[in-house]
Design a protein around this motif. Structure first.
Motif, PDB file in Angstrom:
ATOM      1  N   TYR A 113       0.814  -1.220   0.000  1.00 23.90           N
ATOM      2  CA  TYR A 113       0.000   0.000   0.000  1.00 23.90           C
ATOM      3  C   TYR A 113       0.844   1.266   0.000  1.00 23.90           C
ATOM      4  O   TYR A 113       0.307   2.366  -0.130  1.00 23.90           O
ATOM      5  N   LEU A 114       2.147   1.121   0.161  1.00 23.10           N
ATOM      6  CA  LEU A 114       3.032   2.285   0.165  1.00 23.10           C
ATOM      7  C   LEU A 114       3.304   2.743  -1.260  1.00 23.10           C
ATOM      8  O   LEU A 114       3.156   1.970  -2.216  1.00 23.10           O
ATOM      9  N   PRO A 115       3.703   4.006  -1.444  1.00 24.28           N
ATOM     10  CA  PRO A 115       4.114   4.452  -2.780  1.00 24.28           C
ATOM     11  C   PRO A 115       5.219   3.548  -3.338  1.00 24.28           C
ATOM     12  O   PRO A 115       6.081   3.076  -2.591  1.00 24.28           O
ATOM     13  N   LYS A 116       5.191   3.316  -4.636  1.00 24.01           N
ATOM     14  CA  LYS A 116       6.127   2.382  -5.260  1.00 24.01           C
ATOM     15  C   LYS A 116       7.584   2.794  -5.086  1.00 24.01           C
ATOM     16  O   LYS A 116       8.489   1.956  -5.137  1.00 24.01           O
ATOM     17  N   TYR A 117       7.805   4.104  -4.888  1.00 27.27           N
ATOM     18  CA  TYR A 117       9.195   4.561  -4.777  1.00 27.27           C
ATOM     19  C   TYR A 117       9.800   4.277  -3.403  1.00 27.27           C
ATOM     20  O   TYR A 117      11.007   4.443  -3.206  1.00 27.27           O
ATOM     21  N   ILE A 118       9.006   3.867  -2.429  1.00 28.37           N
ATOM     22  CA  ILE A 118       9.539   3.507  -1.117  1.00 28.37           C
ATOM     23  C   ILE A 118       9.949   2.038  -1.146  1.00 28.37           C
ATOM     24  O   ILE A 118       9.109   1.146  -1.315  1.00 28.37           O
ATOM     25  N   VAL A 119      11.231   1.775  -0.991  1.00 26.98           N
ATOM     26  CA  VAL A 119      11.783   0.436  -1.170  1.00 26.98           C
ATOM     27  C   VAL A 119      12.349  -0.087   0.150  1.00 26.98           C
ATOM     28  O   VAL A 119      12.993   0.654   0.902  1.00 26.98           O
ATOM     29  N   ALA A 120      12.099  -1.367   0.411  1.00 30.31           N
ATOM     30  CA  ALA A 120      12.671  -2.083   1.555  1.00 30.31           C
ATOM     31  C   ALA A 120      12.403  -1.395   2.894  1.00 30.31           C
ATOM     32  O   ALA A 120      13.342  -1.089   3.644  1.00 30.31           O
ATOM     33  N   PRO A 121      11.136  -1.127   3.240  1.00 33.79           N
ATOM     34  CA  PRO A 121      10.854  -0.548   4.566  1.00 33.79           C
ATOM     35  C   PRO A 121      11.227  -1.520   5.675  1.00 33.79           C
ATOM     36  O   PRO A 121      11.008  -2.725   5.569  1.00 33.79           O
ATOM     37  N   GLU A 122      11.799  -0.982   6.735  1.00 31.68           N
ATOM     38  CA  GLU A 122      12.287  -1.823   7.834  1.00 31.68           C
ATOM     39  C   GLU A 122      11.990  -1.139   9.166  1.00 31.68           C
ATOM     40  O   GLU A 122      12.155   0.071   9.301  1.00 31.68           O
ATOM     41  N   VAL A 123      11.544  -1.936  10.131  1.00 29.45           N
ATOM     42  CA  VAL A 123      11.206  -1.425  11.461  1.00 29.45           C
ATOM     43  C   VAL A 123      12.131  -2.066  12.487  1.00 29.45           C
ATOM     44  O   VAL A 123      12.346  -3.285  12.476  1.00 29.45           O
ATOM     45  N   THR A 124      12.680  -1.234  13.378  1.00 31.39           N
ATOM     46  CA  THR A 124      13.516  -1.718  14.472  1.00 31.39           C
ATOM     47  C   THR A 124      12.956  -1.190  15.791  1.00 31.39           C
ATOM     48  O   THR A 124      12.652   0.006  15.899  1.00 31.39           O
ATOM     49  N   LEU A 125      12.809  -2.087  16.773  1.00 35.14           N
ATOM     50  CA  LEU A 125      12.349  -1.703  18.103  1.00 35.14           C
ATOM     51  C   LEU A 125      13.506  -1.875  19.079  1.00 35.14           C
ATOM     52  O   LEU A 125      14.137  -2.931  19.122  1.00 35.14           O
ATOM     53  N   ASP A 126      13.784  -0.843  19.861  1.00 38.09           N
ATOM     54  CA  ASP A 126      14.912  -0.904  20.796  1.00 38.09           C
ATOM     55  C   ASP A 126      14.583  -0.096  22.041  1.00 38.09           C
ATOM     56  O   ASP A 126      14.427   1.123  21.975  1.00 38.09           O
ATOM     57  N   ARG A 127      14.456  -0.807  23.167  1.00 36.58           N
ATOM     58  CA  ARG A 127      14.089  -0.184  24.442  1.00 36.58           C
ATOM     59  C   ARG A 127      12.734   0.495  24.296  1.00 36.58           C
ATOM     60  O   ARG A 127      11.743  -0.168  24.099  1.00 36.58           O
ATOM     61  N   ASP A 128      12.681   1.830  24.357  1.00 36.50           N
ATOM     62  CA  ASP A 128      11.384   2.500  24.196  1.00 36.50           C
ATOM     63  C   ASP A 128      11.318   3.302  22.900  1.00 36.50           C
ATOM     64  O   ASP A 128      10.505   4.188  22.747  1.00 36.50           O
ATOM     65  N   ARG A 129      12.189   2.957  21.949  1.00 33.16           N
ATOM     66  CA  ARG A 129      12.255   3.690  20.684  1.00 33.16           C
ATOM     67  C   ARG A 129      11.892   2.781  19.514  1.00 33.16           C
ATOM     68  O   ARG A 129      12.090   1.587  19.535  1.00 33.16           O
ATOM     69  N   ILE A 130      11.349   3.417  18.460  1.00 30.83           N
ATOM     70  CA  ILE A 130      11.078   2.731  17.210  1.00 30.83           C
ATOM     71  C   ILE A 130      11.820   3.457  16.104  1.00 30.83           C
ATOM     72  O   ILE A 130      11.864   4.694  16.084  1.00 30.83           O
ATOM     73  N   ARG A 131      12.407   2.691  15.203  1.00 33.97           N
ATOM     74  CA  ARG A 131      13.087   3.294  14.049  1.00 33.97           C
ATOM     75  C   ARG A 131      12.497   2.686  12.782  1.00 33.97           C
ATOM     76  O   ARG A 131      12.393   1.462  12.657  1.00 33.97           O
TER      77      ARG A 131
END
Length: 217
Positions: free
Chosen positions: A89-107
């Motif tokens: 559902y993301l725009p086609k130009y956004i490639v390889a989205p990645e989520v990282t969770l660490d302690r109380d932060r999200i990247r």
């Protein structure tokens, strides 16, 4: 004579088996590597993002409204949702989205064409030094909001791993479509919560969703 001939036949047969195994391994190398990664990941107790894990995460989120239970999603489950449910559902130009969770932060990070960056005079010099496609990352913390929403307070925005000046974050968020909401700081964006959730927070490498019954406890 027959013993010598039999020994040669056995060695020839063994050699053919070895060659056959090597050829089979070559043509099935991708499948073998996938099985091996899955095996080593299971041995190490590490979850690997997969469509099955995305299904499991969706089932967990559905229990928020059905059973009113707290739900914890691991980083691998969140990444599975992003990779196998959200990415299409993301725009086609956004490639390889990645989520990282660490302690109380999200990247959250992805590769984005530089041409899609918001046009800002303050970023003109920075964009000029970036390659055509750049790794863009946003790091932040979830904060509570009223209603079925949660805020992402942005601590850092990076392009090609270089952090942008913190003072530019509110301007960048506005150019990306941020809207004002009650209680929402200028360096934060509002995000919708799953049905049946009252709020969410990050603990360790998991995101925790609280059901509506837990609000105010």
């Amino acid at each position: 004579m027959f013993g010598l001939l039999g020994g040669c036949v056995r060695r020839l047969f063994t050699l053919l088996l070895v060659i056959g195994a090597v050829v089979l391994a070559w043509y099935q190398r991708d499948r073998i590597l996938a099985v091996w990664r899955s095996f080593t990941a299971d041995r190490a107790g590490v979850q690997v993002p997969s469509p099955e894990l995305a299904d499991s995460a969706q089932a967990k989120l559905a229990s928020l409204s059905r059973h009113g239970e707290r739900v914890a999603l691991s980083q691998a489950e969140v990444q599975s949702l992003v990779q196998f449910r959200v990415a299409s559902y993301l725009p086609k130009y956004i490639v390889a989205p990645e989520v990282t969770l660490d302690r109380d932060r999200i990247r959250v990070q992805a590769r984005v064409p530089t041409a899609e960056f918001p046009r800002m005079e303050e970023l003109a010099d920075v964009i000029g030094f970036l390659p055509d496609t750049t790794l863009v990352g946003i790091t932040g913390k979830l904060i509570p909001l009223t209603g079925p929403r949660v805020g992402l307070a942005v601590d850092e925005v990076t392009a090609a791993r270089v952090p942008l000046p913190r003072g530019l974050i509110p301007t960048v968020l506005r150019r990306l479509g941020r809207r004002d909401e009650p209680g929402l700081p200028p360096d934060a964006v509002a995000l919708p919560l799953p049905a049946g959730a009252s709020t969410a927070y990050i603990r360790g490498d998991s995101v925790i969703f609280l059901p509506l019954q837990d609000r105010g406890r």
